[in-house]
Design an enzyme around this catalytic site. Sequence first.
Site, PDB file in Angstrom:
ATOM      1  N   ASN A  35       0.871  -1.200  -0.003  1.00  0.00           N
ATOM      2  CA  ASN A  35       0.117   0.028   0.001  1.00  0.00           C
ATOM      3  C   ASN A  35       0.827   1.331   0.019  1.00  0.00           C
ATOM      4  OD1 ASN A  35      -2.539   1.008   0.083  1.00  0.00           O
ATOM      5  ND2 ASN A  35      -2.648   1.617   2.246  1.00  0.00           N
TER       6      ASN A  35
ATOM      7  N   PRO B  26       3.163 -12.315  -8.246  1.00  0.00           N
ATOM      8  CA  PRO B  26       2.322 -11.586  -7.652  1.00  0.00           C
ATOM      9  C   PRO B  26       1.153 -10.874  -8.134  1.00  0.00           C
ATOM     10  CG  PRO B  26       4.754 -11.337  -7.535  1.00  0.00           C
ATOM     11  CD  PRO B  26       4.592 -12.333  -8.935  1.00  0.00           C
TER      12      PRO B  26
ATOM     13  N   GLN C 194       4.417 -12.186 -15.800  1.00  0.00           N
ATOM     14  CA  GLN C 194       4.022 -11.052 -14.887  1.00  0.00           C
ATOM     15  C   GLN C 194       4.909  -9.789 -15.185  1.00  0.00           C
ATOM     16  OE1 GLN C 194       5.255  -9.188 -12.046  1.00  0.00           O
ATOM     17  NE2 GLN C 194       3.388  -9.034 -10.752  1.00  0.00           N
TER      18      GLN C 194
ATOM     19  N   ARG D 125       3.784   0.111   9.120  1.00  0.00           N
ATOM     20  CA  ARG D 125       4.669  -0.958   8.806  1.00  0.00           C
ATOM     21  C   ARG D 125       5.415  -1.073   9.748  1.00  0.00           C
ATOM     22  NH1 ARG D 125       3.679   2.411   5.176  1.00  0.00           N
ATOM     23  NH2 ARG D 125       2.428   1.997   3.328  1.00  0.00           N
TER      24      ARG D 125
ATOM     25  N   LYS E  13       0.548 -11.199  -1.694  1.00  0.00           N
ATOM     26  CA  LYS E  13       1.248 -10.730  -2.884  1.00  0.00           C
ATOM     27  C   LYS E  13       2.725 -10.225  -2.519  1.00  0.00           C
ATOM     28  CE  LYS E  13       2.913  -6.849  -4.981  1.00  0.00           C
ATOM     29  NZ  LYS E  13       4.157  -6.072  -4.546  1.00  0.00           N
TER      30      LYS E  13
ATOM     31  N   ARG F  54       8.626   6.605  -2.460  1.00  0.00           N
ATOM     32  CA  ARG F  54       8.641   6.550  -0.896  1.00  0.00           C
ATOM     33  C   ARG F  54       9.215   5.276  -0.440  1.00  0.00           C
ATOM     34  NH1 ARG F  54       3.769   5.810   3.089  1.00  0.00           N
ATOM     35  NH2 ARG F  54       4.847   6.074   4.838  1.00  0.00           N
TER      36      ARG F  54
ATOM     37  N   ASP G 110      -0.914  -7.572  -7.857  1.00  0.00           N
ATOM     38  CA  ASP G 110      -1.065  -6.349  -7.246  1.00  0.00           C
ATOM     39  C   ASP G 110      -2.197  -5.271  -7.995  1.00  0.00           C
ATOM     40  OD1 ASP G 110       0.074  -5.530  -9.721  1.00  0.00           O
ATOM     41  OD2 ASP G 110       1.826  -4.407  -8.786  1.00  0.00           O
TER      42      ASP G 110
ATOM     43  N   PHE H 190       3.533  -6.439 -16.248  1.00  0.00           N
ATOM     44  CA  PHE H 190       3.381  -5.181 -15.371  1.00  0.00           C
ATOM     45  C   PHE H 190       3.875  -3.820 -16.138  1.00  0.00           C
ATOM     46  CE2 PHE H 190       5.531  -3.021 -11.806  1.00  0.00           C
ATOM     47  CZ  PHE H 190       4.762  -2.760 -11.060  1.00  0.00           C
TER      48      PHE H 190
END
Length: 274
Positions: free
Chosen positions: A114, A224, A263, A167, A207, A119, A226, A267
């Site tokens: 998330n 994965p 993937q 987290r 994930k 960041r 997402d 992506f």
Amino acid sequence: MEILECDAAYFSPRDVLECGQIFRFAPYKEGYKVFSADRACYIYTRANTTYIACDDGRYFYDFFDLGRDYAAIVKKAKSFDVPLLTRGATLGAGLRLLNQNAEEMIYSFIISQNNNIPRIKGIIERICAALGEEREFMGEKYRTFPNSAALAAAGAPFFKQLGAGYRDEYLAKTSARIAKEGIGMLYPLPTAKLKKELLTYTGIGPKVADCISLFGFGRRESFPVDTWIEKLYREDFGGTLKDRNKINAYFCGLFGEDAGYMQQYLFYAKRENM
DNA sequence: CTCCAGGCTTTAG
DNA sequence: CTAAAGCATGGA
């Protein structure tokens, strides 16, 4: 200093680094400096060749997956005859899946949940700056990714203060557990059991477990799911399932042992038009 | 202001 | 078992 070489058609530094599988790299001269665990290298492309300058060729040969036949993987991707996948394998033929340090992947992808890539990079950078050991590469100092004991000793308030947000407790709990147990028992597990075991760590869900399995344990059958995969599943595969676990099962069944590579191409293609 | 980012844990039904 | 709320932070 050793220099490894690879056909640039199947090794684009920009594509390999900016596809979200690695967070520690920085533009440098003609290419990038790349950091993994306690090592560093410098990668750049000249004419039709990508070069890897490093002090440990054996490590980075494996790290950059140089023993793998990517022409065959691109060909296989195109064979599925899915427009988005063909486009990803064409525009992103220079992609590669890295074989990264498993513990670094565990913490990096716990942070990634998330969250957005700039960041994520910043948080990891501050963790290394504060807890990593100082090393030098090509005349410049850098810091290693800290081991689990150092992370565990820092504790939740440290992660919070770095901007890790909620987290913080995930990082504190998981690093404390790994500092005590190690992760040696994970390597020999078959992929399904590895994922199941990874899910028992605080902060690791389906994930994140798949990312760790794919990038940190070399399990190329991992896929994965997402927000981006969920989006392209609906828009480009006409999917109707909502449960991410079921979407994961759908793609694993479709792509099999090379699902992880597919993937990455998907992506890549989906994120191109942002 | 709201919405979103390579989601997970906890709680409610 | 599945569904939804809550979660820190920063940029668009």
